[in-house]
Design a protein around this motif. Sequence first.
Motif, PDB file in Angstrom:
ATOM      1  N   MET A   1      82.316  52.497  13.743  1.00 51.01           N
ATOM      2  CA  MET A   1      81.041  51.771  13.768  1.00 51.01           C
ATOM      3  C   MET A   1      81.075  50.693  14.848  1.00 51.01           C
ATOM      4  SD  MET A   1      79.271  49.434  10.786  1.00 51.01           S
ATOM      5  CE  MET A   1      79.041  50.827   9.686  1.00 51.01           C
ATOM      6  N   THR A   2      80.019  50.625  15.657  1.00 47.22           N
ATOM      7  CA  THR A   2      79.916  49.592  16.680  1.00 47.22           C
ATOM      8  C   THR A   2      79.641  48.246  16.027  1.00 47.22           C
ATOM      9  OG1 THR A   2      79.025  51.189  18.250  1.00 47.22           O
ATOM     10  CG2 THR A   2      78.725  48.861  18.774  1.00 47.22           C
ATOM     11  N   MET A   3      80.365  47.227  16.466  1.00 42.04           N
ATOM     12  CA  MET A   3      80.190  45.880  15.928  1.00 42.04           C
ATOM     13  C   MET A   3      79.824  44.938  17.067  1.00 42.04           C
ATOM     14  SD  MET A   3      80.877  46.226  12.669  1.00 42.04           S
ATOM     15  CE  MET A   3      81.404  44.667  11.963  1.00 42.04           C
ATOM     16  N   PHE A   4      79.193  43.830  16.719  1.00 46.95           N
ATOM     17  CA  PHE A   4      78.731  42.864  17.711  1.00 46.95           C
ATOM     18  C   PHE A   4      79.146  41.467  17.259  1.00 46.95           C
ATOM     19  CE2 PHE A   4      76.014  46.541  17.669  1.00 46.95           C
ATOM     20  CZ  PHE A   4      75.870  46.861  19.009  1.00 46.95           C
ATOM     21  N   ASP A   5      79.634  40.691  18.204  1.00 49.03           N
ATOM     22  CA  ASP A   5      80.102  39.334  17.909  1.00 49.03           C
ATOM     23  C   ASP A   5      79.220  38.305  18.607  1.00 49.03           C
ATOM     24  OD1 ASP A   5      82.144  40.311  16.400  1.00 49.03           O
ATOM     25  OD2 ASP A   5      83.770  39.579  17.675  1.00 49.03           O
ATOM     26  N   TYR A   6      78.988  37.201  17.900  1.00 49.60           N
ATOM     27  CA  TYR A   6      78.233  36.068  18.437  1.00 49.60           C
ATOM     28  C   TYR A   6      78.992  34.797  18.048  1.00 49.60           C
ATOM     29  CZ  TYR A   6      74.788  39.782  18.357  1.00 49.60           C
ATOM     30  OH  TYR A   6      74.157  40.984  18.524  1.00 49.60           O
ATOM     31  N   ILE A   7      79.067  33.861  18.974  1.00 50.36           N
ATOM     32  CA  ILE A   7      79.697  32.579  18.665  1.00 50.36           C
ATOM     33  C   ILE A   7      78.637  31.492  18.801  1.00 50.36           C
ATOM     34  CG2 ILE A   7      81.421  30.872  19.326  1.00 50.36           C
ATOM     35  CD1 ILE A   7      83.258  33.099  20.135  1.00 50.36           C
ATOM     36  N   ILE A   8      78.367  30.833  17.680  1.00 46.27           N
ATOM     37  CA  ILE A   8      77.334  29.801  17.595  1.00 46.27           C
ATOM     38  C   ILE A   8      77.978  28.547  17.024  1.00 46.27           C
ATOM     39  CG2 ILE A   8      75.077  29.200  16.646  1.00 46.27           C
ATOM     40  CD1 ILE A   8      74.724  32.302  16.154  1.00 46.27           C
ATOM     41  N   ALA A   9      78.016  27.479  17.797  1.00 47.61           N
ATOM     42  CA  ALA A   9      78.625  26.215  17.363  1.00 47.61           C
ATOM     43  C   ALA A   9      80.061  26.431  16.910  1.00 47.61           C
ATOM     44  CB  ALA A   9      77.800  25.572  16.256  1.00 47.61           C
ATOM     45  N   CYS A  10      80.799  27.222  17.686  1.00 46.82           N
ATOM     46  CA  CYS A  10      82.219  27.514  17.436  1.00 46.82           C
ATOM     47  C   CYS A  10      82.447  28.372  16.198  1.00 46.82           C
ATOM     48  CB  CYS A  10      83.042  26.230  17.319  1.00 46.82           C
ATOM     49  SG  CYS A  10      82.977  25.155  18.767  1.00 46.82           S
ATOM     50  N   ILE A  11      81.406  29.003  15.680  1.00 50.69           N
ATOM     51  CA  ILE A  11      81.511  29.860  14.507  1.00 50.69           C
ATOM     52  C   ILE A  11      81.223  31.303  14.931  1.00 50.69           C
ATOM     53  CG2 ILE A  11      80.524  30.406  12.247  1.00 50.69           C
ATOM     54  CD1 ILE A  11      79.892  27.402  11.985  1.00 50.69           C
ATOM     55  N   ARG A  12      82.169  32.206  14.633  1.00 49.05           N
ATOM     56  CA  ARG A  12      82.017  33.604  15.041  1.00 49.05           C
ATOM     57  C   ARG A  12      81.291  34.398  13.959  1.00 49.05           C
ATOM     58  NH1 ARG A  12      84.603  37.277  18.763  1.00 49.05           N
ATOM     59  NH2 ARG A  12      85.791  35.491  19.546  1.00 49.05           N
ATOM     60  N   LEU A  13      80.107  34.908  14.309  1.00 43.40           N
ATOM     61  CA  LEU A  13      79.313  35.771  13.444  1.00 43.40           C
ATOM     62  C   LEU A  13      79.481  37.204  13.913  1.00 43.40           C
ATOM     63  CD1 LEU A  13      77.011  36.436  11.384  1.00 43.40           C
ATOM     64  CD2 LEU A  13      75.396  35.906  13.220  1.00 43.40           C
ATOM     65  N   ARG A  14      79.890  38.091  13.013  1.00 44.89           N
ATOM     66  CA  ARG A  14      80.065  39.507  13.356  1.00 44.89           C
ATOM     67  C   ARG A  14      79.000  40.324  12.644  1.00 44.89           C
ATOM     68  NH1 ARG A  14      85.934  40.806  13.408  1.00 44.89           N
ATOM     69  NH2 ARG A  14      85.638  39.903  15.486  1.00 44.89           N
ATOM     70  N   SER A  15      78.352  41.223  13.377  1.00 42.29           N
ATOM     71  CA  SER A  15      77.221  41.973  12.836  1.00 42.29           C
ATOM     72  C   SER A  15      77.387  43.472  13.047  1.00 42.29           C
ATOM     73  CB  SER A  15      75.923  41.500  13.500  1.00 42.29           C
ATOM     74  OG  SER A  15      74.832  42.293  13.110  1.00 42.29           O
ATOM     75  N   THR A  16      76.857  44.239  12.113  1.00 41.81           N
ATOM     76  CA  THR A  16      76.853  45.696  12.272  1.00 41.81           C
ATOM     77  C   THR A  16      75.671  46.169  13.102  1.00 41.81           C
ATOM     78  OG1 THR A  16      75.647  45.931  10.181  1.00 41.81           O
ATOM     79  CG2 THR A  16      78.055  46.083  10.085  1.00 41.81           C
ATOM     80  N   ILE A  17      74.752  45.270  13.432  1.00 43.66           N
ATOM     81  CA  ILE A  17      73.641  45.608  14.325  1.00 43.66           C
ATOM     82  C   ILE A  17      73.644  44.661  15.513  1.00 43.66           C
ATOM     83  CG2 ILE A  17      72.228  46.451  12.416  1.00 43.66           C
ATOM     84  CD1 ILE A  17      70.452  43.903  12.947  1.00 43.66           C
ATOM     85  N   ASP A  18      73.036  45.112  16.600  1.00 38.52           N
ATOM     86  CA  ASP A  18      72.935  44.290  17.808  1.00 38.52           C
ATOM     87  C   ASP A  18      71.767  43.318  17.638  1.00 38.52           C
ATOM     88  OD1 ASP A  18      72.918  43.183  20.298  1.00 38.52           O
ATOM     89  OD2 ASP A  18      72.620  45.065  21.392  1.00 38.52           O
ATOM     90  N   VAL A  19      72.053  42.176  17.024  1.00 35.65           N
ATOM     91  CA  VAL A  19      70.997  41.201  16.757  1.00 35.65           C
ATOM     92  C   VAL A  19      70.346  40.743  18.055  1.00 35.65           C
ATOM     93  CG1 VAL A  19      70.459  38.968  15.721  1.00 35.65           C
ATOM     94  CG2 VAL A  19      72.187  40.428  14.666  1.00 35.65           C
ATOM     95  N   ALA A  20      71.145  40.601  19.119  1.00 35.42           N
ATOM     96  CA  ALA A  20      70.618  40.114  20.397  1.00 35.42           C
ATOM     97  C   ALA A  20      69.592  41.072  21.002  1.00 35.42           C
ATOM     98  CB  ALA A  20      71.758  39.878  21.381  1.00 35.42           C
ATOM     99  N   ALA A  21      69.668  42.350  20.648  1.00 31.69           N
ATOM    100  CA  ALA A  21      68.700  43.314  21.162  1.00 31.69           C
ATOM    101  C   ALA A  21      67.358  43.173  20.463  1.00 31.69           C
ATOM    102  CB  ALA A  21      69.227  44.732  20.974  1.00 31.69           C
ATOM    103  N   VAL A  22      67.353  42.514  19.323  1.00 32.94           N
ATOM    104  CA  VAL A  22      66.134  42.353  18.542  1.00 32.94           C
ATOM    105  C   VAL A  22      65.585  40.940  18.655  1.00 32.94           C
ATOM    106  CG1 VAL A  22      65.104  42.620  16.243  1.00 32.94           C
ATOM    107  CG2 VAL A  22      67.042  44.063  16.918  1.00 32.94           C
ATOM    108  N   VAL A  23      66.459  39.955  18.513  1.00 29.97           N
ATOM    109  CA  VAL A  23      66.074  38.544  18.551  1.00 29.97           C
ATOM    110  C   VAL A  23      66.633  37.936  19.841  1.00 29.97           C
ATOM    111  CG1 VAL A  23      66.138  36.346  17.343  1.00 29.97           C
ATOM    112  CG2 VAL A  23      66.192  38.474  16.028  1.00 29.97           C
ATOM    113  N   ARG A  24      65.759  37.657  20.784  1.00 32.58           N
ATOM    114  CA  ARG A  24      66.228  37.261  22.125  1.00 32.58           C
ATOM    115  C   ARG A  24      67.015  35.970  22.119  1.00 32.58           C
ATOM    116  NH1 ARG A  24      61.265  34.748  25.676  1.00 32.58           N
ATOM    117  NH2 ARG A  24      60.238  33.540  24.040  1.00 32.58           N
TER     118      ARG A  24
END
Length: 293
Positions: A1-24
Amino acid sequence: MTMFDYIIACIRLRSTIDVAAVVRGFRPFEVEYAPEVEADCTFTIVEQLPIERYAIVKHLSEFEVTEAEADCTFARTTTGYLFSIKRRISNDEPTLFHIDGDTLQITSNIRCDNGIDISLLRFGLWVMFGVVLSSKHAIAIHSSVIECGGRCALFLGESGTGKSTHTRLWRENIEGTSLLNDDSPIVRVVDGQAMVFGSPWSGKTPCYKNLSYPIAGFCRLSQAPHNAITRLKTIAAIGALLPSCPPAFAHDEYLQDCICATLGELLQRVPAYHLECLPDRAAAELSHSTIMG
C-alpha cells in the motif's frame, strides 16, 4: 500500500491517502515517505465506520461549520475522541473521524468512491490533528501571524475584530514583513524556545507555509476610537489567549489541561499584550514598535 508522510509543526502524520492531492494546503508539508521512521500519528480511510463501534462517554460540543453548511458534534469515547460532521443538504450518513487516544490513529469513513469532500476532510483533519497537538504540548491557535526580522507576532481576537486587517497594515507600512498564516498557526515550545509554525489550515487566506519562527509576542485586538497597547500580566494573558484555542476542546478536562499547560509554558517565555486600535497605520506602527522592540 502506498503511504504518504507530512510533517506539521515537527509532528509526522502518515496517511493511506495522498491528502496533498486533495487539500492543497498540505502540499508544502509533504515529505518523502520514510517507512523506517515511526510516525507520530496516522490517518486511514475505511469504507464503513459504524458509530455504534464507539461507546460515547461524554458529548463535549455541538456546533456548525458555515463554509460546509454542516452540523458537527465532538465527543469523548472510551478509547479516544469522535468527531461527526453532517451536511444539511445531504441524505448521506454523517462523516466520522475517530482518534485513538493511545495510538493517535485517526480513522474516517469519509466518502472517497465519487471523490472526497474537500471541506469535510480539511475540517475533520483539523479537529483530529488538534487532539494530536494537545498530546504533544502544542496548540492550533486562532490568529493572524506576521513575520518581521525573523520573529513573529500573533494577533488574536474574535472574528471580525480586524486581525487580518492589522497584519495587512503591517505588510503595507512596515518594511520586511510577511504573512505566515491567517487563521490557524501552531504554537509550541521547542528546545526551550516559544515557536510558531505555519500549517495547512489558513482560513479564507491561502497562506500555507512550511516555516517556523520564534514568537516575539501575542497580542489580542479590540476595536476602539484610539490606539493604545498594554502588556498583560500572566493571568490576564492566559485569559486573552484561551478563547483563541480550539473551542470544541473546552469541555474535556484532559484536552483543556493540556492547552492550559502549553499556554503557561509559552507565556513564561514571551509577553502578551492587549491592543485597542483603529484600522490605521499608526496602530500597526504602535504594535510593531512595542512587540518587536
